[in-house]
Design an enzyme around this catalytic site. Structure first.
Site, PDB file in Angstrom:
ATOM      1  N   GLY A   1       0.810  -1.215   0.000  1.00  0.00           N
ATOM      2  CA  GLY A   1       0.000   0.000   0.000  1.00  0.00           C
ATOM      3  C   GLY A   1       0.840   1.261   0.000  1.00  0.00           C
ATOM      4  O   GLY A   1       0.552   2.207   0.734  1.00  0.00           O
ATOM      5  N   ALA A   2       1.869   1.302  -0.846  1.00  0.00           N
ATOM      6  CA  ALA A   2       2.847   2.396  -0.803  1.00  0.00           C
ATOM      7  C   ALA A   2       2.527   3.538  -1.747  1.00  0.00           C
ATOM      8  O   ALA A   2       3.327   4.465  -1.876  1.00  0.00           O
ATOM      9  CB  ALA A   2       4.241   1.848  -1.109  1.00  0.00           C
ATOM     10  N   ASN A   3       1.381   3.522  -2.408  1.00  0.00           N
ATOM     11  CA  ASN A   3       1.091   4.561  -3.392  1.00  0.00           C
ATOM     12  C   ASN A   3       0.406   5.790  -2.794  1.00  0.00           C
ATOM     13  O   ASN A   3       0.264   6.806  -3.472  1.00  0.00           O
ATOM     14  CB  ASN A   3       0.230   4.006  -4.531  1.00  0.00           C
ATOM     15  CG  ASN A   3      -1.110   3.506  -4.044  1.00  0.00           C
ATOM     16  OD1 ASN A   3      -1.173   2.474  -3.384  1.00  0.00           O
ATOM     17  ND2 ASN A   3      -2.185   4.218  -4.345  1.00  0.00           N
ATOM     18  N   SER A   4      -0.001   5.713  -1.511  1.00  0.00           N
ATOM     19  CA  SER A   4      -0.673   6.858  -0.895  1.00  0.00           C
ATOM     20  C   SER A   4      -0.507   6.811   0.617  1.00  0.00           C
ATOM     21  O   SER A   4      -0.074   5.811   1.186  1.00  0.00           O
ATOM     22  CB  SER A   4      -2.171   6.870  -1.252  1.00  0.00           C
ATOM     23  OG  SER A   4      -2.814   5.730  -0.707  1.00  0.00           O
ATOM     24  N   GLY A   5      -0.844   7.929   1.258  1.00  0.00           N
ATOM     25  CA  GLY A   5      -0.895   7.980   2.710  1.00  0.00           C
ATOM     26  C   GLY A   5       0.397   7.617   3.417  1.00  0.00           C
ATOM     27  O   GLY A   5       1.490   8.031   3.028  1.00  0.00           O
ATOM     28  N   LEU A   6       0.247   6.822   4.473  1.00  0.00           N
ATOM     29  CA  LEU A   6       1.404   6.405   5.272  1.00  0.00           C
ATOM     30  C   LEU A   6       2.433   5.654   4.441  1.00  0.00           C
ATOM     31  O   LEU A   6       3.641   5.862   4.587  1.00  0.00           O
ATOM     32  CB  LEU A   6       0.942   5.499   6.417  1.00  0.00           C
ATOM     33  CG  LEU A   6       0.188   6.126   7.576  1.00  0.00           C
ATOM     34  CD1 LEU A   6      -0.289   5.034   8.521  1.00  0.00           C
ATOM     35  CD2 LEU A   6       1.059   7.121   8.318  1.00  0.00           C
ATOM     36  N   GLY A   7       1.965   4.766   3.573  1.00  0.00           N
ATOM     37  CA  GLY A   7       2.878   3.967   2.767  1.00  0.00           C
ATOM     38  C   GLY A   7       3.725   4.819   1.854  1.00  0.00           C
ATOM     39  O   GLY A   7       4.933   4.595   1.706  1.00  0.00           O
TER      40      GLY A   7
ATOM     41  N   SER B   1      -3.254  -0.340  14.902  1.00  0.00           N
ATOM     42  CA  SER B   1      -3.979   0.867  15.286  1.00  0.00           C
ATOM     43  C   SER B   1      -4.340   0.778  16.761  1.00  0.00           C
ATOM     44  O   SER B   1      -4.573  -0.312  17.291  1.00  0.00           O
ATOM     45  CB  SER B   1      -5.256   0.998  14.457  1.00  0.00           C
ATOM     46  OG  SER B   1      -6.135   1.967  15.018  1.00  0.00           O
TER      47      SER B   1
ATOM     48  N   TYR C   1     -12.986  -3.688  12.033  1.00  0.00           N
ATOM     49  CA  TYR C   1     -11.690  -3.049  11.830  1.00  0.00           C
ATOM     50  C   TYR C   1     -10.821  -3.240  13.073  1.00  0.00           C
ATOM     51  O   TYR C   1      -9.646  -3.613  12.970  1.00  0.00           O
ATOM     52  CB  TYR C   1     -11.859  -1.558  11.539  1.00  0.00           C
ATOM     53  CG  TYR C   1     -10.524  -0.849  11.392  1.00  0.00           C
ATOM     54  CD1 TYR C   1      -9.773  -0.988  10.223  1.00  0.00           C
ATOM     55  CD2 TYR C   1     -10.000  -0.070  12.420  1.00  0.00           C
ATOM     56  CE1 TYR C   1      -8.539  -0.362  10.082  1.00  0.00           C
ATOM     57  CE2 TYR C   1      -8.764   0.559  12.289  1.00  0.00           C
ATOM     58  CZ  TYR C   1      -8.047   0.411  11.127  1.00  0.00           C
ATOM     59  OH  TYR C   1      -6.818   1.012  10.994  1.00  0.00           O
TER      60      TYR C   1
END
Length: 334
Positions: free
Chosen positions: A50-56, A190, A215
């Site tokens: 998940g490196a394309n946005s946000g934290l990643g 989380s 979640y």
């Protein structure tokens, strides 16, 4: 009336000053980012889901700046390629003619859909054929409070992506991580794990579904998985730690409905109170790169410090049972 007006003005002024101070203090992560050792991760290969946005994306950007080869494992290849192009341009612009520009790392994009065990297996097969080593695995991707839906393999989406997809991914890459030791696994959880529990009678949420609870359960599963994996990895020189990033302004909350009229207020509140992606990524970056945590394993971190867990997140019998059932669910054991 004059007193009330004055009080309101003072409150507004106080609030404005607080917001400014919040953003000034919040810029601390950026200042730390600017002064990190640019060669710290030189020669190391890092996989981030998940490196394309946000934290990643923020984690990838910083580890690239520190000299790592970063593999972006992302569901949407087109979006990942676009993000990779932006990261390369940003890195080149930031490096400029500086003497340490040669430390800048390499960025590789690969398709990985954690909602498909078939995709996870294909990804790992390709990675193992192409990569001679893997120094850091960062299990970052996640889905947050989505409506009830199932993965390709029939698992409840949040449990399937946040826990089971990463469980299989880690299992299939353990051999490479061991042969690359000392190596590290970083798991993004989380604080909301506190509101979940592991119901072995309904892991797939077919009897009842609450998106918030599910979640939290997936994030509790992340912690139990980390602790059990740390136990199994003792003596291998592969460490695994788990973290909570805090409340961060990302697109993770895309499934949460905010009324149109409330969106400006929500944007202001998130700007004031939530971390930026770079601030939220600091603990992931720390656990992936810092010499301070060399050899540390099975711990839970927040804001780059170890934190205590609730007893339910340290229950060894639940962790082992969850591990055994997860093996069956992903097809490791029949």
């Amino acid at each position: 009336m004059a007193v009330a007006t004055a009080a309101a003005l003072l409150a507004a002024l106080g609030g404005a000053l607080w917001l400014v101070s919040r953003r000034f203090v919040g810029s601390r992560a950026q200042r730390l980012h600017e002064h990190g050792d640019p060669g710290l991760m030189h020669g190391k290969t890092v996989l981030i889901t998940g490196a394309n946005s946000g934290l990643g994306r923020a984690t990838a950007a910083e580890l690239l700046r520190l000299g790592a080869r970063v593999i972006m494992g992302c569901r949407d290849r087109a979006r990942a390629e676009e993000a990779a192009g932006q990261l390369r341009r940003e890195l080149a612009q930031a490096a400029g003619p500086a003497p340490d520009a040669g430390w800048a790392g390499e960025l590789i994009v690969k398709e990985l859909d954690l909602a498909s065990l078939r995709s996870v297996r294909a990804f790992c097969q390709e990675l193992l054929q192409e990569e001679p080593r893997l120094d850091v695995l960062i299990n970052n991707a996640g889905i947050f409070q989505c409506p009830y839906m199932k993965t390709e393999d029939g698992f409840e989406m949040q449990f399937g992506v946040n826990h089971l997809g990463h469980f299989l991914l880690t299992h299939l890459l353990l051999g490479l991580l061991k042969s690359s030791a000392p190596s590290r696994i970083v798991v993004v959880s989380s604080k909301l794990y506190k509101y979940g529990d592991i119901n072995f009678e309904d892991l797939n949420s077919e009897q009842s579904y609450n998106k918030s609870f599910c979640y939290s359960r997936s994030k509790l599963a992340n912690i139990l998985f980390t602790r059990e994996l740390a136990r199994r990895l003792e003596g291998t020189n592969v460490t695994v730690n788990v973290l909570h990033p805090g409340v961060v302004r990302t697109n993770l909350g895309r499934h949460i409905h905010i009324p149109l009229l409330a969106r400006p207020l929500f944007s202001l509140v998130s700007w004031a109170f939530f971390k930026s992606p770079l601030e939220g990524a600091q603990t992931s970056i720390y656990l992936a790169s810092s010499p301070e945590v060399e050899g540390v394993s099975g711990r839970y971190f927040g804001d780059c410090k170890e934190e205590e867990l609730l007893p339910k997140a340290m229950d060894e019998s639940v962790a082992r049972k969850l591990w055994d059932i997860s093996e069956v669910m992903v097809g490791i054991l029949k």
